[in-house]
Design a protein around this motif. Structure first.
Motif, PDB file in Angstrom:
ATOM      1  N   THR A   1       0.807  -1.230   0.000  1.00 44.59           N
ATOM      2  CA  THR A   1       0.000   0.000   0.000  1.00 44.59           C
ATOM      3  C   THR A   1       0.838   1.277   0.000  1.00 44.59           C
ATOM      4  OG1 THR A   1      -0.164  -0.114   2.414  1.00 44.59           O
ATOM      5  CG2 THR A   1      -1.924  -1.165   1.128  1.00 44.59           C
ATOM      6  N   ASP A   2       2.031   1.220   0.571  1.00 46.59           N
ATOM      7  CA  ASP A   2       2.856   2.436   0.610  1.00 46.59           C
ATOM      8  C   ASP A   2       3.697   2.538  -0.667  1.00 46.59           C
ATOM      9  OD1 ASP A   2       2.264   3.664   3.208  1.00 46.59           O
ATOM     10  OD2 ASP A   2       3.023   1.767   4.007  1.00 46.59           O
ATOM     11  N   LYS A   3       3.930   3.789  -1.079  1.00 49.63           N
ATOM     12  CA  LYS A   3       4.596   4.036  -2.342  1.00 49.63           C
ATOM     13  C   LYS A   3       6.095   4.289  -2.152  1.00 49.63           C
ATOM     14  CE  LYS A   3       0.368   6.162  -4.118  1.00 49.63           C
ATOM     15  NZ  LYS A   3      -0.060   4.919  -4.786  1.00 49.63           N
ATOM     16  N   LYS A   4       6.785   4.333  -3.260  1.00 51.10           N
ATOM     17  CA  LYS A   4       8.217   4.623  -3.229  1.00 51.10           C
ATOM     18  C   LYS A   4       8.485   5.969  -2.559  1.00 51.10           C
ATOM     19  CE  LYS A   4      12.117   5.515  -6.314  1.00 51.10           C
ATOM     20  NZ  LYS A   4      12.532   5.674  -7.726  1.00 51.10           N
ATOM     21  N   LYS A   5       7.589   6.927  -2.772  1.00 46.27           N
ATOM     22  CA  LYS A   5       7.756   8.248  -2.162  1.00 46.27           C
ATOM     23  C   LYS A   5       7.774   8.146  -0.637  1.00 46.27           C
ATOM     24  CE  LYS A   5       5.934  12.957  -2.296  1.00 46.27           C
ATOM     25  NZ  LYS A   5       4.917  13.866  -2.865  1.00 46.27           N
ATOM     26  N   ASP A   6       6.946   7.257  -0.081  1.00 47.62           N
ATOM     27  CA  ASP A   6       6.942   7.070   1.377  1.00 47.62           C
ATOM     28  C   ASP A   6       8.300   6.561   1.862  1.00 47.62           C
ATOM     29  OD1 ASP A   6       4.101   7.698   1.803  1.00 47.62           O
ATOM     30  OD2 ASP A   6       3.742   5.880   0.647  1.00 47.62           O
ATOM     31  N   MET A   7       8.907   5.709   1.072  1.00 49.64           N
ATOM     32  CA  MET A   7      10.229   5.194   1.436  1.00 49.64           C
ATOM     33  C   MET A   7      11.290   6.282   1.328  1.00 49.64           C
ATOM     34  SD  MET A   7      10.110   1.417  -0.309  1.00 49.64           S
ATOM     35  CE  MET A   7       8.812   0.254   0.170  1.00 49.64           C
ATOM     36  N   GLU A   8      11.138   7.154   0.356  1.00 47.06           N
ATOM     37  CA  GLU A   8      12.070   8.275   0.205  1.00 47.06           C
ATOM     38  C   GLU A   8      12.025   9.173   1.436  1.00 47.06           C
ATOM     39  OE1 GLU A   8      10.762  10.034  -3.405  1.00 47.06           O
ATOM     40  OE2 GLU A   8      11.860   8.641  -4.703  1.00 47.06           O
TER      41      GLU A   8
ATOM     42  N   VAL B   1      15.231   2.583  11.416  1.00 44.74           N
ATOM     43  CA  VAL B   1      14.715   1.233  11.204  1.00 44.74           C
ATOM     44  C   VAL B   1      13.436   1.328  10.382  1.00 44.74           C
ATOM     45  CG1 VAL B   1      13.818  -0.862  12.293  1.00 44.74           C
ATOM     46  CG2 VAL B   1      15.717   0.386  13.355  1.00 44.74           C
ATOM     47  N   LEU B   2      13.429   0.624   9.261  1.00 48.75           N
ATOM     48  CA  LEU B   2      12.232   0.546   8.439  1.00 48.75           C
ATOM     49  C   LEU B   2      11.608  -0.831   8.648  1.00 48.75           C
ATOM     50  CD1 LEU B   2      10.234   1.389   6.208  1.00 48.75           C
ATOM     51  CD2 LEU B   2      11.914   0.562   4.519  1.00 48.75           C
ATOM     52  N   ILE B   3      10.433  -0.848   9.270  1.00 49.68           N
ATOM     53  CA  ILE B   3       9.685  -2.099   9.449  1.00 49.68           C
ATOM     54  C   ILE B   3       8.746  -2.223   8.253  1.00 49.68           C
ATOM     55  CG2 ILE B   3       8.094  -3.377  10.923  1.00 49.68           C
ATOM     56  CD1 ILE B   3       9.232  -1.751  13.301  1.00 49.68           C
ATOM     57  N   LEU B   4       8.976  -3.225   7.431  1.00 51.44           N
ATOM     58  CA  LEU B   4       8.263  -3.335   6.163  1.00 51.44           C
ATOM     59  C   LEU B   4       7.409  -4.597   6.144  1.00 51.44           C
ATOM     60  CD1 LEU B   4       7.968  -1.798   3.498  1.00 51.44           C
ATOM     61  CD2 LEU B   4       9.834  -3.176   2.570  1.00 51.44           C
ATOM     62  N   ASP B   5       6.113  -4.404   6.339  1.00 53.10           N
ATOM     63  CA  ASP B   5       5.172  -5.530   6.257  1.00 53.10           C
ATOM     64  C   ASP B   5       4.970  -5.948   4.803  1.00 53.10           C
ATOM     65  OD1 ASP B   5       4.521  -6.070   8.935  1.00 53.10           O
ATOM     66  OD2 ASP B   5       3.207  -4.324   9.023  1.00 53.10           O
TER      67      ASP B   5
ATOM     68  N   LYS C   1       9.932  -3.994  -8.234  1.00 54.91           N
ATOM     69  CA  LYS C   1      11.320  -3.764  -8.625  1.00 54.91           C
ATOM     70  C   LYS C   1      11.779  -2.333  -8.338  1.00 54.91           C
ATOM     71  CE  LYS C   1      14.607  -4.682 -12.340  1.00 54.91           C
ATOM     72  NZ  LYS C   1      15.417  -3.485 -12.091  1.00 54.91           N
ATOM     73  N   ALA C   2      10.911  -1.357  -8.565  1.00 58.39           N
ATOM     74  CA  ALA C   2      11.291   0.043  -8.339  1.00 58.39           C
ATOM     75  C   ALA C   2      11.627   0.292  -6.869  1.00 58.39           C
ATOM     76  CB  ALA C   2      10.167   0.966  -8.792  1.00 58.39           C
ATOM     77  N   LYS C   3      10.832  -0.260  -5.979  1.00 61.62           N
ATOM     78  CA  LYS C   3      11.077  -0.088  -4.544  1.00 61.62           C
ATOM     79  C   LYS C   3      12.336  -0.847  -4.123  1.00 61.62           C
ATOM     80  CE  LYS C   3       6.134   0.433  -3.589  1.00 61.62           C
ATOM     81  NZ  LYS C   3       4.926  -0.238  -3.056  1.00 61.62           N
ATOM     82  N   GLN C   4      12.516  -2.039  -4.686  1.00 60.45           N
ATOM     83  CA  GLN C   4      13.723  -2.804  -4.365  1.00 60.45           C
ATOM     84  C   GLN C   4      14.976  -2.044  -4.780  1.00 60.45           C
ATOM     85  OE1 GLN C   4      13.517  -6.653  -6.223  1.00 60.45           O
ATOM     86  NE2 GLN C   4      11.485  -7.062  -5.410  1.00 60.45           N
TER      87      GLN C   4
END
Length: 424
Positions: free
Chosen positions: A75-82, A95-99, A106-109
């Motif tokens: 549900t969360d986008k690449k922008k959220d990870m940025e 720490v990024l807890i990623l459910d 691939k883009a997020k990876q």
């Protein structure tokens, strides 16, 4: 009263608060060592639902007083990870807890990989899927893999008792009387899923009226009503399903009829007739084989009967077939012999077909010597004559190794041994 579910409110704050999973969090175990050394590494926590993966991830971050963010790979986008990475730059470490980590696209990876490499971002991925099946190798190679096990009943009972006693986040401000039978049912019927047990307990607590003494009395009937949807847990698409199928075949192969019927019951309860049918036919030929050649046709007949009947009657021919297969003599000699032959072929050990075996049904074949020296076995006593059939480079090769299990293969072995003795 908080609107958050009881299971969420009772999440552990430190590693010491975690119930169960002692193989990871007990003193001297890996995660305990990480916390003691204050060296948290990226990891993937995997296991069945309700075993505390996200809770453990949160507890690890809190134990080391590290800032953390929880995101969902779906549900969360690449922008959220940025945004998380930018915060990591401010704090020095994050720490990024990623459910649902197995659902990373691939883009997020590609975005996460360099930040995991630099250790600026410590990722704790959580998933119910087997990471060796579902996680991209590039991500997996940068993470430790830790499997969480389904909780035992005593762990579930401990969590329930703590929930009843906790006045701040639990149910301690409610005068609840929980019978021993109800306690055992909450713990047992949740099938190792602590979230399910606590949700059932919370439903019972708030849906049961107080009696004349102001007591919320939760008995076995109430517990059964509130846990009815968790009497059996089996996800036909999950790793646990393939574990059951594996145990099913291995129990039949090992001639343990009771275990085989147990796993058959679990597969029936999951309603997976297709997987049962395929596996039974495979077992009949892979594990029983020449020791009981009729097991294959009978297994197929049982499968066809089950498919025509449908559940619940389908269980009857399936039970008969499983019992026969489990108690049949076992032999894998025929397919093992073929596998050995295939190995030679795939490694380039094939050679030329002997000239006397080559096709001679065309004009001019005789002039080329094709089939001229072939000896027709039916023209000889017992329809057998000594001649070479394998290519020259393999003429001494023996693939088939007969077993002495079952009368049929014993008879084949006698013929095979006699032929080998008569060969020049």
């Amino acid at each position: 009263m908080s609107v958050q579910p009881l299971a969420y409110r009772l999440r552990p704050s430190t590693l010491n608060d975690i119930i169960g999973q002692k193989h990871l969090v007990a003193e001297g175990k890996t995660l305990h060592r990480m916390v003691t050394a204050e060296r948290l590494a990226s990891m993937i926590l995997f296991g069945p639902p309700g075993t505390g993966k996200t809770s453990m991830a949160t507890a690890l971050a809190k134990s080391l007083q590290l800032p953390y963010k929880t995101l969902n790979a779906v549900t969360d986008k690449k922008k959220d990870m940025e945004i998380v990475v930018e915060e990591a730059k401010m704090h020095g470490q994050m720490v990024l807890i990623l459910d649902e980590v197995h659902r990373l696209d691939k883009a997020k990876q590609d975005f996460l990989l360099p930040h995991l490499e630099s250790n600026r971002l410590t990722m704790i991925g959580c998933t119910t899927s087997n990471p060796y099946h579902s996680i991209n190798p590039a991500i997996r190679s940068r993470c430790h893999l830790f499997e969480l096990h389904r909780l035992e009943e005593r762990d579930m009972e401990e969590a329930i008792q703590k929930a009843l006693a906790n006045k701040e986040e639990g149910l301690g401000n409610i005068n609840i009387k929980l019978t021993e039978e109800a306690l055992h049912h909450f713990a047992k019927s949740a099938n190792g899923d602590m979230r399910a047990a606590l949700n059932g307990l919370e439903l019972a607590a708030f849906s049961t009226p107080e009696n004349e003494k102001g007591v919320v009395f939760i008995d076995l009937d109430t517990a059964e009503e509130c846990m009815q949807k968790k009497s059996f847990s089996h996800d036909k698409d999950g790793d646990a399903h393939y574990d059951v199928l594996s145990a099913f075949q291995k129990s039949i192969r090992g001639s343990d009829v009771n275990a085989a019927l147990h796993y058959l019951a679990r597969l029936i309860e999951a309603g997976d007739l297709d997987s049962i049918s395929r596996r039974l036919v495979v077992i009949a030929y892979e594990d029983i084989g020449l020791a009981n050649p009729q097991a294959g046709p009978r297994a197929l007949a049982a499968v066809e009967a089950a498919e025509r009947l449908g559940f619940p009657e389908a269980r009857i021919p399936l039970a008969a077939s499983v019992t026969e297969l489990a108690l049949s003599p076992k032999s894998n000699s025929s397919y093992k012999a073929l596998d050995s032959a295939l190995s030679d072929i795939r490694n380039g050990n094939s050679g030329e077909v002997p000239i006397h075996l080559k096709d001679s049904h065309y004009k001019g074949a005789g002039k080329l010597g094709r089939g001229n020296e072939y000896k027709y076995p039916h023209n000889y006593p017992n329809a057998w004559v000594d001649q070479q059939y394998l290519p020259d480079i393999l003429k001494k090769k023996s693939y088939y190794e007969p077993k002495s299990t079952g009368k049929f293969e014993q008879a084949l072995k006698q013929v095979y041994d006699k032929i080998n003795q008569q060969k020049s």
